[in-house]
Design a protein around this motif. Structure first.
Motif, PDB file in Angstrom:
ATOM      1  N   MET A  48       0.848  -1.206   0.000  1.00  0.00           N
ATOM      2  CA  MET A  48       0.000   0.000   0.000  1.00  0.00           C
ATOM      3  C   MET A  48       0.882   1.254   0.000  1.00  0.00           C
ATOM      4  N   LYS A  49       0.563   2.172  -0.889  1.00  0.00           N
ATOM      5  CA  LYS A  49       1.301   3.431  -0.910  1.00  0.00           C
ATOM      6  C   LYS A  49       0.814   4.296   0.260  1.00  0.00           C
ATOM      7  N   LYS A  50       1.762   4.738   1.072  1.00  0.00           N
ATOM      8  CA  LYS A  50       1.374   5.537   2.240  1.00  0.00           C
ATOM      9  C   LYS A  50       1.147   7.000   1.854  1.00  0.00           C
ATOM     10  N   ILE A  51       0.227   7.637   2.576  1.00  0.00           N
ATOM     11  CA  ILE A  51      -0.014   9.070   2.377  1.00  0.00           C
ATOM     12  C   ILE A  51       1.161   9.838   2.985  1.00  0.00           C
ATOM     13  N   LYS A  52       1.771  10.720   2.182  1.00  0.00           N
ATOM     14  CA  LYS A  52       2.899  11.502   2.685  1.00  0.00           C
ATOM     15  C   LYS A  52       2.386  12.773   3.347  1.00  0.00           C
ATOM     16  N   VAL A  53       2.567  12.843   4.668  1.00  0.00           N
ATOM     17  CA  VAL A  53       1.999  13.960   5.433  1.00  0.00           C
ATOM     18  C   VAL A  53       3.108  14.811   6.032  1.00  0.00           C
ATOM     19  N   ALA A  54       2.953  16.132   5.912  1.00  0.00           N
ATOM     20  CA  ALA A  54       3.867  17.083   6.539  1.00  0.00           C
ATOM     21  C   ALA A  54       3.109  17.844   7.616  1.00  0.00           C
ATOM     22  N   VAL A  55       3.849  18.346   8.596  1.00  0.00           N
ATOM     23  CA  VAL A  55       3.233  19.142   9.665  1.00  0.00           C
ATOM     24  C   VAL A  55       3.963  20.478   9.748  1.00  0.00           C
ATOM     25  N   ASN A  56       3.222  21.565   9.652  1.00  0.00           N
ATOM     26  CA  ASN A  56       3.818  22.899   9.768  1.00  0.00           C
ATOM     27  C   ASN A  56       3.418  23.506  11.107  1.00  0.00           C
ATOM     28  N   GLY A  57       4.405  23.655  12.000  1.00  0.00           N
ATOM     29  CA  GLY A  57       4.130  24.131  13.358  1.00  0.00           C
ATOM     30  C   GLY A  57       4.222  22.958  14.308  1.00  0.00           C
ATOM     31  N   TYR A  58       5.320  22.884  15.067  1.00  0.00           N
ATOM     32  CA  TYR A  58       5.571  21.734  15.936  1.00  0.00           C
ATOM     33  C   TYR A  58       5.342  22.155  17.391  1.00  0.00           C
ATOM     34  N   GLY A  59       4.153  22.691  17.648  1.00  0.00           N
ATOM     35  CA  GLY A  59       3.822  23.132  19.008  1.00  0.00           C
ATOM     36  C   GLY A  59       2.907  22.125  19.677  1.00  0.00           C
ATOM     37  N   VAL A  60       2.036  22.634  20.534  1.00  0.00           N
ATOM     38  CA  VAL A  60       1.147  21.782  21.328  1.00  0.00           C
ATOM     39  C   VAL A  60       0.369  20.803  20.445  1.00  0.00           C
ATOM     40  N   ILE A  61      -0.209  21.288  19.366  1.00  0.00           N
ATOM     41  CA  ILE A  61      -0.986  20.418  18.479  1.00  0.00           C
ATOM     42  C   ILE A  61      -0.067  19.715  17.481  1.00  0.00           C
ATOM     43  N   GLY A  62       0.861  20.444  16.908  1.00  0.00           N
ATOM     44  CA  GLY A  62       1.700  19.893  15.847  1.00  0.00           C
ATOM     45  C   GLY A  62       2.505  18.669  16.271  1.00  0.00           C
ATOM     46  N   LYS A  63       3.089  18.728  17.457  1.00  0.00           N
ATOM     47  CA  LYS A  63       3.901  17.574  17.877  1.00  0.00           C
ATOM     48  C   LYS A  63       3.033  16.350  18.115  1.00  0.00           C
ATOM     49  N   ARG A  64       1.801  16.584  18.562  1.00  0.00           N
ATOM     50  CA  ARG A  64       0.888  15.449  18.772  1.00  0.00           C
ATOM     51  C   ARG A  64       0.392  14.895  17.435  1.00  0.00           C
ATOM     52  N   VAL A  65       0.109  15.772  16.504  1.00  0.00           N
ATOM     53  CA  VAL A  65      -0.297  15.314  15.171  1.00  0.00           C
ATOM     54  C   VAL A  65       0.845  14.499  14.557  1.00  0.00           C
ATOM     55  N   ALA A  66       2.068  15.008  14.692  1.00  0.00           N
ATOM     56  CA  ALA A  66       3.231  14.300  14.126  1.00  0.00           C
ATOM     57  C   ALA A  66       3.342  12.893  14.721  1.00  0.00           C
ATOM     58  N   ASN A  67       3.241  12.792  16.032  1.00  0.00           N
ATOM     59  CA  ASN A  67       3.310  11.473  16.676  1.00  0.00           C
ATOM     60  C   ASN A  67       2.177  10.570  16.210  1.00  0.00           C
ATOM     61  N   ALA A  68       0.971  11.137  16.098  1.00  0.00           N
ATOM     62  CA  ALA A  68      -0.194  10.342  15.692  1.00  0.00           C
ATOM     63  C   ALA A  68      -0.031   9.836  14.260  1.00  0.00           C
ATOM     64  N   ILE A  69       0.536  10.661  13.391  1.00  0.00           N
ATOM     65  CA  ILE A  69       0.772  10.237  12.002  1.00  0.00           C
ATOM     66  C   ILE A  69       1.724   9.035  11.976  1.00  0.00           C
ATOM     67  N   MET A  70       2.761   9.107  12.812  1.00  0.00           N
ATOM     68  CA  MET A  70       3.743   8.011  12.842  1.00  0.00           C
ATOM     69  C   MET A  70       3.105   6.701  13.299  1.00  0.00           C
ATOM     70  N   LEU A  71       1.983   6.785  13.991  1.00  0.00           N
ATOM     71  CA  LEU A  71       1.309   5.575  14.484  1.00  0.00           C
ATOM     72  C   LEU A  71       0.279   5.016  13.502  1.00  0.00           C
ATOM     73  N   GLN A  72       0.008   5.730  12.402  1.00  0.00           N
ATOM     74  CA  GLN A  72      -1.009   5.267  11.452  1.00  0.00           C
ATOM     75  C   GLN A  72      -0.397   4.277  10.466  1.00  0.00           C
ATOM     76  N   PRO A  73      -1.123   3.204  10.155  1.00  0.00           N
ATOM     77  CA  PRO A  73      -0.588   2.205   9.222  1.00  0.00           C
ATOM     78  C   PRO A  73      -0.504   2.716   7.784  1.00  0.00           C
ATOM     79  N   ASP A  74      -1.283   3.745   7.453  1.00  0.00           N
ATOM     80  CA  ASP A  74      -1.379   4.188   6.054  1.00  0.00           C
ATOM     81  C   ASP A  74      -0.765   5.565   5.813  1.00  0.00           C
ATOM     82  N   MET A  75       0.015   6.058   6.773  1.00  0.00           N
ATOM     83  CA  MET A  75       0.602   7.393   6.616  1.00  0.00           C
ATOM     84  C   MET A  75       2.092   7.386   6.906  1.00  0.00           C
ATOM     85  N   GLN A  76       2.777   8.340   6.278  1.00  0.00           N
ATOM     86  CA  GLN A  76       4.202   8.535   6.540  1.00  0.00           C
ATOM     87  C   GLN A  76       4.430   9.998   6.887  1.00  0.00           C
TER      88      GLN A  76
END
Lengths: 349, 349
Positions: free
Chosen positions: B1-29
């Protein structure tokens, strides 16, 4: 390798962390926890599939009524244990010690108990070897642990003459801040010296140390300010080098934006530490100052976490399964991701 | 399966959590994060080996000077991205949107931005399908997300007439409580209705909802009190059943000792949640009351965490990689250990 069978009595702020830390050690097995509570705190142990034991028959019935899966009572747990770590509230450790002795199980009490309960007080870097094979030891309190770690490091380098500290103590633990906090005030301990100085001497009687303490209205961590008289004039680099001889003192920098307790707490959470726990003394490197033979510095103590690695080392010392302090410290540090530089090591996500 | 390539702009309260959550998804990079800061917050990204990009050329130089490993600037990141999640401070998302459009990259903004920035406002359980294949969407704020989740559940059950709520808002985020907090006071928002009611209508215009809000001196979570006029008389069980139709509303009980924000926060930490994050609306089941056609209840909102699963679902919706809302929600819930019963699921140690 036969694993050390460890039990934990008291699944509160310290007990739950000790239990988790035991599960992370390569040479230990958590055989169960014991408590008197019947609420969400114990339900988490069920959720984690940790065997739960009741403090006595009455508690056993109450746990059953509260739908907690309970395996037996404390004595059932003791039958299987090589070592039990007492994490019950202050003073209970002394009376529990009788039950441990009767069952012939080695035990560790926490710093809330008197030195006499175990006859030995423990900080891994200072006196691991003297606890080898003993029946019992006492892991000193969070503040005392930090004092012994830092002053022992200066002493090892031949730099310590005497030390005077002011301790700003967090008022209560986060989980119970709705039950007994303080606000809009500062509460000095009525007596100087406060008990931490003499307590540090229970580990190392040679330390010339005096403390004063005051409760402050926050729950994050303690903050210590120290004035140390060095045995001779020294440079800042010599002092830093002395502190570097401890693997459980970590330097932090104001210039990294780590300028307050809450920011350092957030860093621990960002590093993926369980509960955001800080096992190290976090000492501000750029704030530290040496003037002639006088040394000034400040550091943070996570009262919920700092004694956890010491407790794990104490388990190994009592059983004698590891005769070298540095080896035990190294094993514990690895299992708990304790590194003196927070940015130089990969942590869990 | 081709993973969705996701970027995060802003590594603050929300951004760092979004980044961690993306790393835990089976279909995202997670292909990288972008920020303007040069302090400990970004050093953690380096420690976790997440590729770091600078907001612009000037930031790039500053990061280099601060010894941060930096790969390139935002435009370099955009070249590789399928979707970018904007977690920059309020208002910046609107200006960043121009850069995303110019690069032809789909984007998600956070609730601090106006609805018009994306032209669509998102809560997964309410309107996943309407975001399918869009260029952009906006994940509404923490409070609004909780309002839409709870009221949509009542609406699905045909029970909702109108809802009136009082919101006790945490004053600031924990990491910056040394920079801008309040203490010994309560700060009412000057206008009633407060913005959250109308904001909920940006997701579902049919909702008849009015809110008032007040800042309180703590950093743990928001607390909402609601009075709902039901469309008909109903039983408590019917209402609970309606709330159970959401997988992101969790019931908590006072009788379990979960009687205050700090205790619930401690439970999240005990369960091993990263940062002690609570993705669910935590609603007191035993406190909830129905009298005829009137319904009263209270719940907690973790302002740092509640929008994280919504953001992950929004990524799938924009790319169209998953056309079913319930399927996406299920995948996200599994990856983040979101379960409506905190004690019935094994979590990480």
């Amino acid at each position: 390798m036969k694993k050390i069978k460890v039990a934990v009595n008291g699944y509160g702020v310290i007990g739950k962390r000790v239990a988790n830390a035991i599960m992370l050690q390569p040479d230990m097995q958590l055989i169960g926890i014991c408590d008197v509570a019947t609420d969400w705190r114990i339900k988490v142990a069920n959720t984690k599939e940790i065997p739960v034991y009741a403090y006595n028959g009455e508690t056993y019935e109450k746990m059953k009524l509260a739908n907690i899966e309970v395996v037996g009572i404390l004595e059932d747990l003791l039958k299987q244990a090589d070592v039990i770590v007492d994490c019950a509230p202050k003073k209970f450790g002394a009376q529990n010690a009788e039950r441990y002795r009767k069952a012939g199980v080695k035990f560790i009490v926490q710093g809330g108990e008197k030195h006499e309960v175990a006859g030995h007080s423990f900080v891994a870097e200072a006196n691991y070897e003297s606890a080898l094979g003993r029946e019992a030891t006492r892991v000193v309190s969070c503040n005392t642990t930090s004092i012994v770690r830092t002053l022992s490091a200066l002493k090892r380098a031949g730099l310590l003459k005497n030390a005077r500290g002011t301790l700003l103590r967090r008022a209560t633990d986060p989980w119970e801040s709705h039950l007994n906090g303080i606000m809009n005030t500062l509460v000095p301990e009525p007596e100087i010296p406060s008990h931490q100085g003499p307590d540090a001497q229970s580990v190392d009687p040679e330390l010339d140390v005096v403390t004063a303490a005051v409760k402050v209205p926050e729950t994050l961590s303690h903050l210590h300010y120290w004035t140390v008289r060095l045995s001779r004039k020294a440079s800042k680099e010599e002092v830093l080098e002395a502190f570097r001889s401890s693997t459980r003192i970590a330097f932090i920098q104001h210039e990294d934006g780590l300028s307050a307790n809450n920011a350092v707490k957030e860093l621990m959470l960002d590093l993926g530490r369980p509960h955001g726990d800080m096992y190290e003394v976090a000492l501000w490197e750029d704030m530290l100052k040496v003037e002639g033979d006088e040394l000034y510095y400040a550091y943070l103590v996570d009262n919920q976490a700092i004694v956890i690695p010491e407790t794990i080392d104490a388990v190994r010392a009592l059983t004698g399964s590891e005769t070298s302090g540095p080896n035990s410290i190294n094993t514990t540090n690895k299992a708990l991701f304790i590194y003196p530089n927070y940015f130089k090591q990969s942590y869990l996500v």
